[in-house]
Motif scaffolding. Structure first.
Motif, PDB file in Angstrom:
ATOM      1  N   ILE A 203       0.678  -1.137   0.066  1.00  0.00           N
ATOM      2  CA  ILE A 203       0.546   0.114   0.078  1.00  0.00           C
ATOM      3  C   ILE A 203       1.292   1.124   0.209  1.00  0.00           C
ATOM      4  N   GLU A 204       1.025   1.810  -1.030  1.00  0.00           N
ATOM      5  CA  GLU A 204       1.298   3.479  -1.143  1.00  0.00           C
ATOM      6  C   GLU A 204       0.940   4.121  -1.923  1.00  0.00           C
ATOM      7  N   SER A 205       1.514   5.402  -1.968  1.00  0.00           N
ATOM      8  CA  SER A 205       1.116   6.574  -2.764  1.00  0.00           C
ATOM      9  C   SER A 205       2.614   6.990  -3.647  1.00  0.00           C
ATOM     10  N   ASP A 208       4.382   9.747  -1.910  1.00  0.00           N
ATOM     11  CA  ASP A 208       4.330   9.782  -0.640  1.00  0.00           C
ATOM     12  C   ASP A 208       5.166  11.119   0.004  1.00  0.00           C
ATOM     13  N   ARG A 276      -0.323  11.423   0.665  1.00  0.00           N
ATOM     14  CA  ARG A 276      -0.121  11.569   2.453  1.00  0.00           C
ATOM     15  C   ARG A 276       0.791  10.403   2.496  1.00  0.00           C
ATOM     16  N   HIS A 279      -1.190   5.198   6.252  1.00  0.00           N
ATOM     17  CA  HIS A 279      -1.947   4.352   6.017  1.00  0.00           C
ATOM     18  C   HIS A 279      -3.026   4.075   7.530  1.00  0.00           C
ATOM     19  N   GLY A 285      -6.787   7.550   5.652  1.00  0.00           N
ATOM     20  CA  GLY A 285      -6.244   6.752   4.388  1.00  0.00           C
ATOM     21  C   GLY A 285      -6.422   5.231   4.229  1.00  0.00           C
ATOM     22  N   SER A 286      -7.453   4.618   5.142  1.00  0.00           N
ATOM     23  CA  SER A 286      -7.296   3.193   4.896  1.00  0.00           C
ATOM     24  C   SER A 286      -9.115   3.034   4.735  1.00  0.00           C
ATOM     25  N   SER A 289     -10.988   5.631   3.114  1.00  0.00           N
ATOM     26  CA  SER A 289     -11.309   5.834   1.903  1.00  0.00           C
ATOM     27  C   SER A 289     -11.741   6.066   0.741  1.00  0.00           C
ATOM     28  N   ASN A 294      -9.968   7.925  -2.534  1.00  0.00           N
ATOM     29  CA  ASN A 294      -8.851   7.089  -2.601  1.00  0.00           C
ATOM     30  C   ASN A 294      -9.602   5.586  -3.061  1.00  0.00           C
ATOM     31  N   ILE A 301      -8.862   0.834  -0.295  1.00  0.00           N
ATOM     32  CA  ILE A 301      -7.507   0.033   0.383  1.00  0.00           C
ATOM     33  C   ILE A 301      -8.117  -1.485   0.964  1.00  0.00           C
TER      34      ILE A 301
END
Length: 343
Positions: A203-205, A208, A276, A279, A285-286, A289, A294, A301
């Motif tokens: 899980i990543e942007s 970042d 961001r 997460h 962030g999760s 989302s 997102n 996510i």
């Protein structure tokens, strides 16, 4: 993936819609005899929430992140904060840790993982649980013992019940990597991932926030304009800074594509374009989302990760449409957000 029931997160507020899931921070006093201590010499700390029901044999082990201290001065400064001292950690947080996001124990917000054991290991050694130096710095009285903290925490996990989990832990650094690179290089994902046999979900942007704000420029050469830009993209960033961010995204995605050569369902990933960092502990962030836009392939996510983990379907998605960092946060207070999240 359902056969692997220990989930390790490197680097993720539960009960009622307006409640919080508060857990007492525990200090591992027995670690002192092993020399497993924080930068300032205090024993390491953790927060533990027991699993229940069908999740009683499943464990979510969360190794807290927080970058590295790259100099003696930096480590000395960190030793006076919660990232270098369990005493400071407990003082700042009043001895309480709140679990939220994918650590939540509420099935409404976290349906796939709500009843798992959660064991959060607080980060206080400044070197990502990797250092093991016997001598204490005589000048600044600093102790570099992150690897000993990791070992002590693994023993504590086994003591409180993780020995009953259906699978245990693999070695941190596989010899298949260290035979080709130095251990230092094997800590970096682009060198390590190809040697990890354990099923893995990323899980990543691609934008970042921490990497862009802290690592694009060296600390001593960071332009003031760049600092302002990373604090407020809309107000202070010009096209020069935006192009730097685009280049960062391109390099990240290109490296990831070359690194994850195994396209089987053992590898899953959710790579988005939100500006961001972090997460699992944050609902925005999760678990919620979708409320901040997102979503990939019509999944949030935790939905993507849950489907992958429980073999409902594979998930390998990157946001290849948005090449600009997106604002994926809301300005509303936590209680209001969680009300919307639960509807």
């Amino acid at each position: 993936m359902a056969s692997l029931l220990v989930l390790i997160t490197l680097c993720l507020v539960a009960v009622g819609i307006e409640g919080t899931h508060n857990v007492t921070i525990s200090v591992l006093e027995t670690a002192i005899s092993r020399g497993a201590v924080c930068l300032d010499g205090t024993p390491p700390a953790y927060a533990y929430s027991p699993g229940f029901g069908e999740g009683v044999d499943n464990w979510h082990v969360f190794l807290e992140g927080g970058a590295w201290c790259g100099s003696t001065a930096g480590c000395l400064n960190r030793s006076g904060t919660s990232l270098g001292s369990s005493a400071k950690l407990i003082s700042i947080n009043n001895g309480i840790q709140s679990f939220s996001g994918m650590l939540d124990d509420n099935s409404t917000f976290n349906p796939d993982f709500y009843n798992w054991h959660v064991f959060k290991i607080f980060y206080c050694d400044g070197s990502s649980f990797m250092s093991d130096i016997e001598d204490v710095d005589p000048k600044d009285n600093l102790t570099y013992r992150g690897l000993r903290i990791y070992d002590a925490m693994m023993d504590e996990l086994l003591r409180i019940g993780m020995g009953n989990a259906r699978n245990g832990l693999a070695n941190t650094l596989p010899t298949s990597c260290t035979s080709k690179f130095s251990p230092t290089l094997c800590f970096f994902p682009e060198n390590l991932l190809q040697d990890i046999q354990t099923p893995m979900f990323l899980i990543e942007s691609a934008f970042d926030q921490y990497q862009l704000s802290s690592n694009v420029y060296p600390t001593n050469a960071k332009p003031p304009r760049w600092v302002n830009c990373t604090l407020d993209l809309q107000t202070f960033c010009n096209w020069t800074e935006i192009e730097i961010m685009r280049d960062f995204r391109y390099t990240f995605i290109d490296t990831l594509k070359r690194t994850i050569t195994d396209s089987s369902s053992r590898r899953g990933y959710f790579v988005h374009s939100c500006y961001r960092h972090g997460h699992l502990e944050d609902p925005q962030g999760s678990t919620c989302s979708s409320l901040v836009g997102n979503v990939l392939a019509d999944k949030t996510i935790p939905q993507a990760m849950g489907d992958w983990y429980y073999d409902r379907s594979g998930f390998q998605e990157m946001d290849m449409v948005n090449n600009l960092p997106r604002n994926c946060s809301t300005a509303v207070d936590e209680a209001t957000f969680r009300k919307k999240c639960g509807t």
